[in-house]
Scaffold this active site. Structure first.
Site, PDB file in Angstrom:
ATOM      1  N   ARG A 163       0.832  -1.212   0.000  1.00 28.69           N
ATOM      2  CA  ARG A 163       0.000   0.000   0.000  1.00 28.69           C
ATOM      3  C   ARG A 163       0.874   1.275   0.000  1.00 28.69           C
ATOM      4  NH1 ARG A 163      -3.137  -3.532  -0.625  1.00 28.69           N
ATOM      5  NH2 ARG A 163      -5.343  -3.539  -0.020  1.00 28.69           N
ATOM      6  N   SER A 235     -10.611  -0.499   3.314  1.00 23.79           N
ATOM      7  CA  SER A 235      -9.826  -0.660   4.551  1.00 23.79           C
ATOM      8  C   SER A 235      -9.382   0.712   5.056  1.00 23.79           C
ATOM      9  CB  SER A 235      -8.571  -1.483   4.279  1.00 23.79           C
ATOM     10  OG  SER A 235      -8.904  -2.740   3.766  1.00 23.79           O
ATOM     11  N   GLU A 332      -4.621   3.654   6.220  1.00 24.74           N
ATOM     12  CA  GLU A 332      -4.433   3.521   4.777  1.00 24.74           C
ATOM     13  C   GLU A 332      -5.069   4.735   4.080  1.00 24.74           C
ATOM     14  OE1 GLU A 332      -5.581  -0.316   2.836  1.00 24.74           O
ATOM     15  OE2 GLU A 332      -6.212   0.985   1.205  1.00 24.74           O
TER      16      GLU A 332
HETATM   17  N1  EPU Z   1     -10.893 -11.002   9.872  1.00 26.68           N
HETATM   18  C1  EPU Z   1     -11.453 -11.048  11.113  1.00 26.68           C
HETATM   19  N2  EPU Z   1     -12.721 -10.618  11.267  1.00 26.68           N
HETATM   20  C2  EPU Z   1     -13.456 -10.164  10.223  1.00 26.68           C
HETATM   21  C3  EPU Z   1     -12.881 -10.109   8.937  1.00 26.68           C
HETATM   22  C4  EPU Z   1     -11.591 -10.544   8.775  1.00 26.68           C
HETATM   23  O1  EPU Z   1     -10.829 -11.484  12.076  1.00 26.68           O
HETATM   24  O2  EPU Z   1     -14.608  -9.781  10.446  1.00 26.68           O
HETATM   25  C5  EPU Z   1      -9.524 -11.502   9.719  1.00 26.68           C
HETATM   26  C6  EPU Z   1      -9.558 -12.940   9.324  1.00 26.68           C
HETATM   27  O3  EPU Z   1      -8.595 -13.638  10.056  1.00 26.68           O
HETATM   28  C7  EPU Z   1      -9.218 -12.916   7.851  1.00 26.68           C
HETATM   29  C8  EPU Z   1      -8.279 -11.743   7.794  1.00 26.68           C
HETATM   30  O4  EPU Z   1      -8.810 -10.808   8.731  1.00 26.68           O
HETATM   31  O5  EPU Z   1      -8.604 -14.103   7.450  1.00 26.68           O
HETATM   32  C9  EPU Z   1      -8.131 -11.115   6.440  1.00 26.68           C
HETATM   33  O6  EPU Z   1      -9.380 -10.630   5.995  1.00 26.68           O
HETATM   34  P1  EPU Z   1      -9.632 -10.276   4.461  1.00 26.68           P
HETATM   35  O7  EPU Z   1      -9.269 -11.425   3.600  1.00 26.68           O
HETATM   36  O8  EPU Z   1     -11.013  -9.737   4.355  1.00 26.68           O
HETATM   37  O9  EPU Z   1      -8.566  -9.169   4.112  1.00 26.68           O
HETATM   38  P2  EPU Z   1      -7.939  -7.932   4.923  1.00 26.68           P
HETATM   39  O10 EPU Z   1      -6.540  -8.275   5.254  1.00 26.68           O
HETATM   40  O11 EPU Z   1      -8.814  -7.497   6.029  1.00 26.68           O
HETATM   41  C10 EPU Z   1      -6.939  -6.898   2.759  1.00 26.68           C
HETATM   42  C11 EPU Z   1      -6.923  -5.577   2.050  1.00 26.68           C
HETATM   43  C12 EPU Z   1      -8.231  -5.367   1.303  1.00 26.68           C
HETATM   44  C13 EPU Z   1      -8.420  -6.493   0.313  1.00 26.68           C
HETATM   45  C14 EPU Z   1      -8.403  -7.829   1.081  1.00 26.68           C
HETATM   46  C15 EPU Z   1      -8.478  -9.017   0.171  1.00 26.68           C
HETATM   47  C16 EPU Z   1      -5.473  -4.145   3.387  1.00 26.68           C
HETATM   48  C17 EPU Z   1      -5.393  -2.978   4.283  1.00 26.68           C
HETATM   49  N3  EPU Z   1      -6.698  -4.491   2.996  1.00 26.68           N
HETATM   50  O12 EPU Z   1      -7.941  -6.819   3.764  1.00 26.68           O
HETATM   51  O13 EPU Z   1      -8.136  -4.157   0.587  1.00 26.68           O
HETATM   52  O14 EPU Z   1      -9.638  -6.357  -0.397  1.00 26.68           O
HETATM   53  O15 EPU Z   1      -7.176  -7.927   1.827  1.00 26.68           O
HETATM   54  O16 EPU Z   1      -7.256  -9.185  -0.468  1.00 26.68           O
HETATM   55  O17 EPU Z   1      -4.448  -4.713   3.021  1.00 26.68           O
HETATM   56  C18 EPU Z   1      -8.525  -1.819   0.758  1.00 26.68           C
HETATM   57  O18 EPU Z   1      -7.306  -1.679   0.726  1.00 26.68           O
HETATM   58  O19 EPU Z   1      -9.298  -0.829   0.831  1.00 26.68           O
HETATM   59  C19 EPU Z   1      -9.082  -3.153   0.734  1.00 26.68           C
HETATM   60  C20 EPU Z   1     -10.389  -3.393   0.869  1.00 26.68           C
END
Ligand code: EPU
Length: 336
Positions: A163, A235, A332
């Site tokens: 990012r 995010s 972010e």
């Molecule tokens: N999780 C929880 N509770 C929840 C949701 C998620 O504990 O309610 C934990 C889970 O362990 C899950 C982990 O968070 O396995 C990861 O969740 P997710 O796959 O939804 O991804 P994220 O790491 O929260 C990142 C990006 C997103 C992108 C997703 C999918 C960042 C800051 N965000 O989110 O990007 O869509 O991965 O690749 O890196 C954005 O940047 O605006 C964005 C939406």
């Protein structure tokens, strides 16, 4: 092209009701230069606004907001296995993804449905479902805001990281991106390793990149609120990179926390969503703002919310994460 006292509610996905003293939507580089010359003459601060999907306005902007409207997608070069596609900074990101996926050119499909514009994609090196803009961007073109001189930066000079890029650090606030080029593959190999993609592909007829795109859209639509219905900027925080020892300590207490590799030596990345949930914030509503019920990394703004309410909520979340886990979350989203 150049407006004064312009409302920005439609130009930020939080839907915050603020104004810009001046607002411009140049369609050509020449028009952009005219706007910048005028801003320099009036000694106005300048802010380049893409799709407004990664910004939180906390007050009116007393300067010139430029919303680039450089359009067009073109094929610059094509061989048997590679295609180079260039797109104007004002093109809607997902229109570019759809355009390429429809032609069966691979590389962008996992980045389907991300809000925002092409010009913003390299700035924060957008990423999702195991892909990042840096994997496909080949060249970023634009002009320097101060001198109006053109620049062309090949990907290896963009300092891409998680990012982040040179446009957020070394060149922060100094560039107006006009066009981005991408190298795509004409023989696509779907990348389905991340999260629920494989599972979601079971609902698709095949393993084409068109199906991957549909799967990604399905997953995103299930978890991420549509900003047209509920204000948000995706995010709000980055997933923090923490020392391996701290990650291990947290994992001892929470064995089901996923741990991701980090580009920082000796560090691991932890899901901020997990930490925020464990601090009890998931689904919490405070006045006109809240933490999304399905993805706690997303802060939401209900009708009438003020930018500072979102910011206050984010500060409270940051301090509870700091207290419980000893981790400082980085935003972010750009706060203005
Ligand atoms: N999780 C929880 N509770 C929840 C949701 C998620 O504990 O309610 C934990 C889970 O362990 C899950 C982990 O968070 O396995 C990861 O969740 P997710 O796959 O939804 O991804 P994220 O790491 O929260 C990142 C990006 C997103 C992108 C997703 C999918 C960042 C800051 N965000 O989110 O990007 O869509 O991965 O690749 O890196 C954005 O940047 O605006 C964005 C939406």
């Amino acid at each position: 092209m150049f407006y004064s006292t312009h409302n920005l509610k439609e130009y930020n996905t939080f839907g915050i009701d603020v104004t810009a003293r001046y607002f411009a939507r140049p369609q050509t580089v020449e028009e952009a230069k005219e706007c910048l010359t005028k801003a320099h003459r009036l000694a106005l601060p300048v802010f380049i606004l893409g799709g407004g999907s990664n910004v939180l306005f906390t007050k009116d902007f007393e300067g010139l907001i430029i919303s680039p409207a450089f359009m067009g997608i073109e094929v610059q070069d094509q061989t048997e296995d590679k295609v180079c596609v260039a797109a104007g900074a004002g093109v809607t990101w997902d229109d570019l993804v759809a355009w390429c996926v429809n032609r069966n050119w691979g590389g962008l499909e996992n980045l389907s449905h991300i809000p925002g514009t092409v010009g913003a994609a390299p700035v924060q090196n957008i990423g999702a479902y195991g892909a990042e803009a840096k994997d496909v961007v080949s060249m970023v073109e634009g002009i320097y805001i101060d001198t109006l001189e053109p620049f062309r930066l090949p990907a290896d000079q963009c300092a891409f990281g998680y990012r982040s890029s040179i446009f957020k650090h070394g060149l922060k606030g100094q560039t107006l991106i006009t066009r981005v080029s991408f190298t795509l593959t004409a023989t696509p190999q779907p990348n389905t390793d991340y999260g629920r993609i494989e599972e979601e592909l079971q609902n698709q007829p095949d393993r084409s990149i068109q199906s991957v795109r549909r799967a990604v859209i399905a997953i995103r639509s299930q978890k991420l609120p549509d900003p047209k219905i509920l204000g948000n900027a995706g995010s709000f925080f980055k997933n923090p990179a923490v020392k391996a020892s701290l990650a291990k300590k947290i994992q001892e207490e929470y064995p089901n926390i996923p741990i991701y590799p980090s580009e920082i030596e000796g560090h691991h990345k932890l899901p901020a969503a997990f930490l925020i949930e464990k601090c009890g914030w998931k689904g919490v509503k405070r006045g006109n703002v809240g933490v999304h019920k399905d993805q706690p990394l997303v802060l939401v703004a209900f009708e009438g919310a003020k930018g500072h309410e979102v910011l206050d909520l984010s500060t409270q979340i940051e301090s509870s994460i700091q207290q419980k886990f000893g981790i400082q979350l980085d935003k972010e989203v750009n706060v203005l």
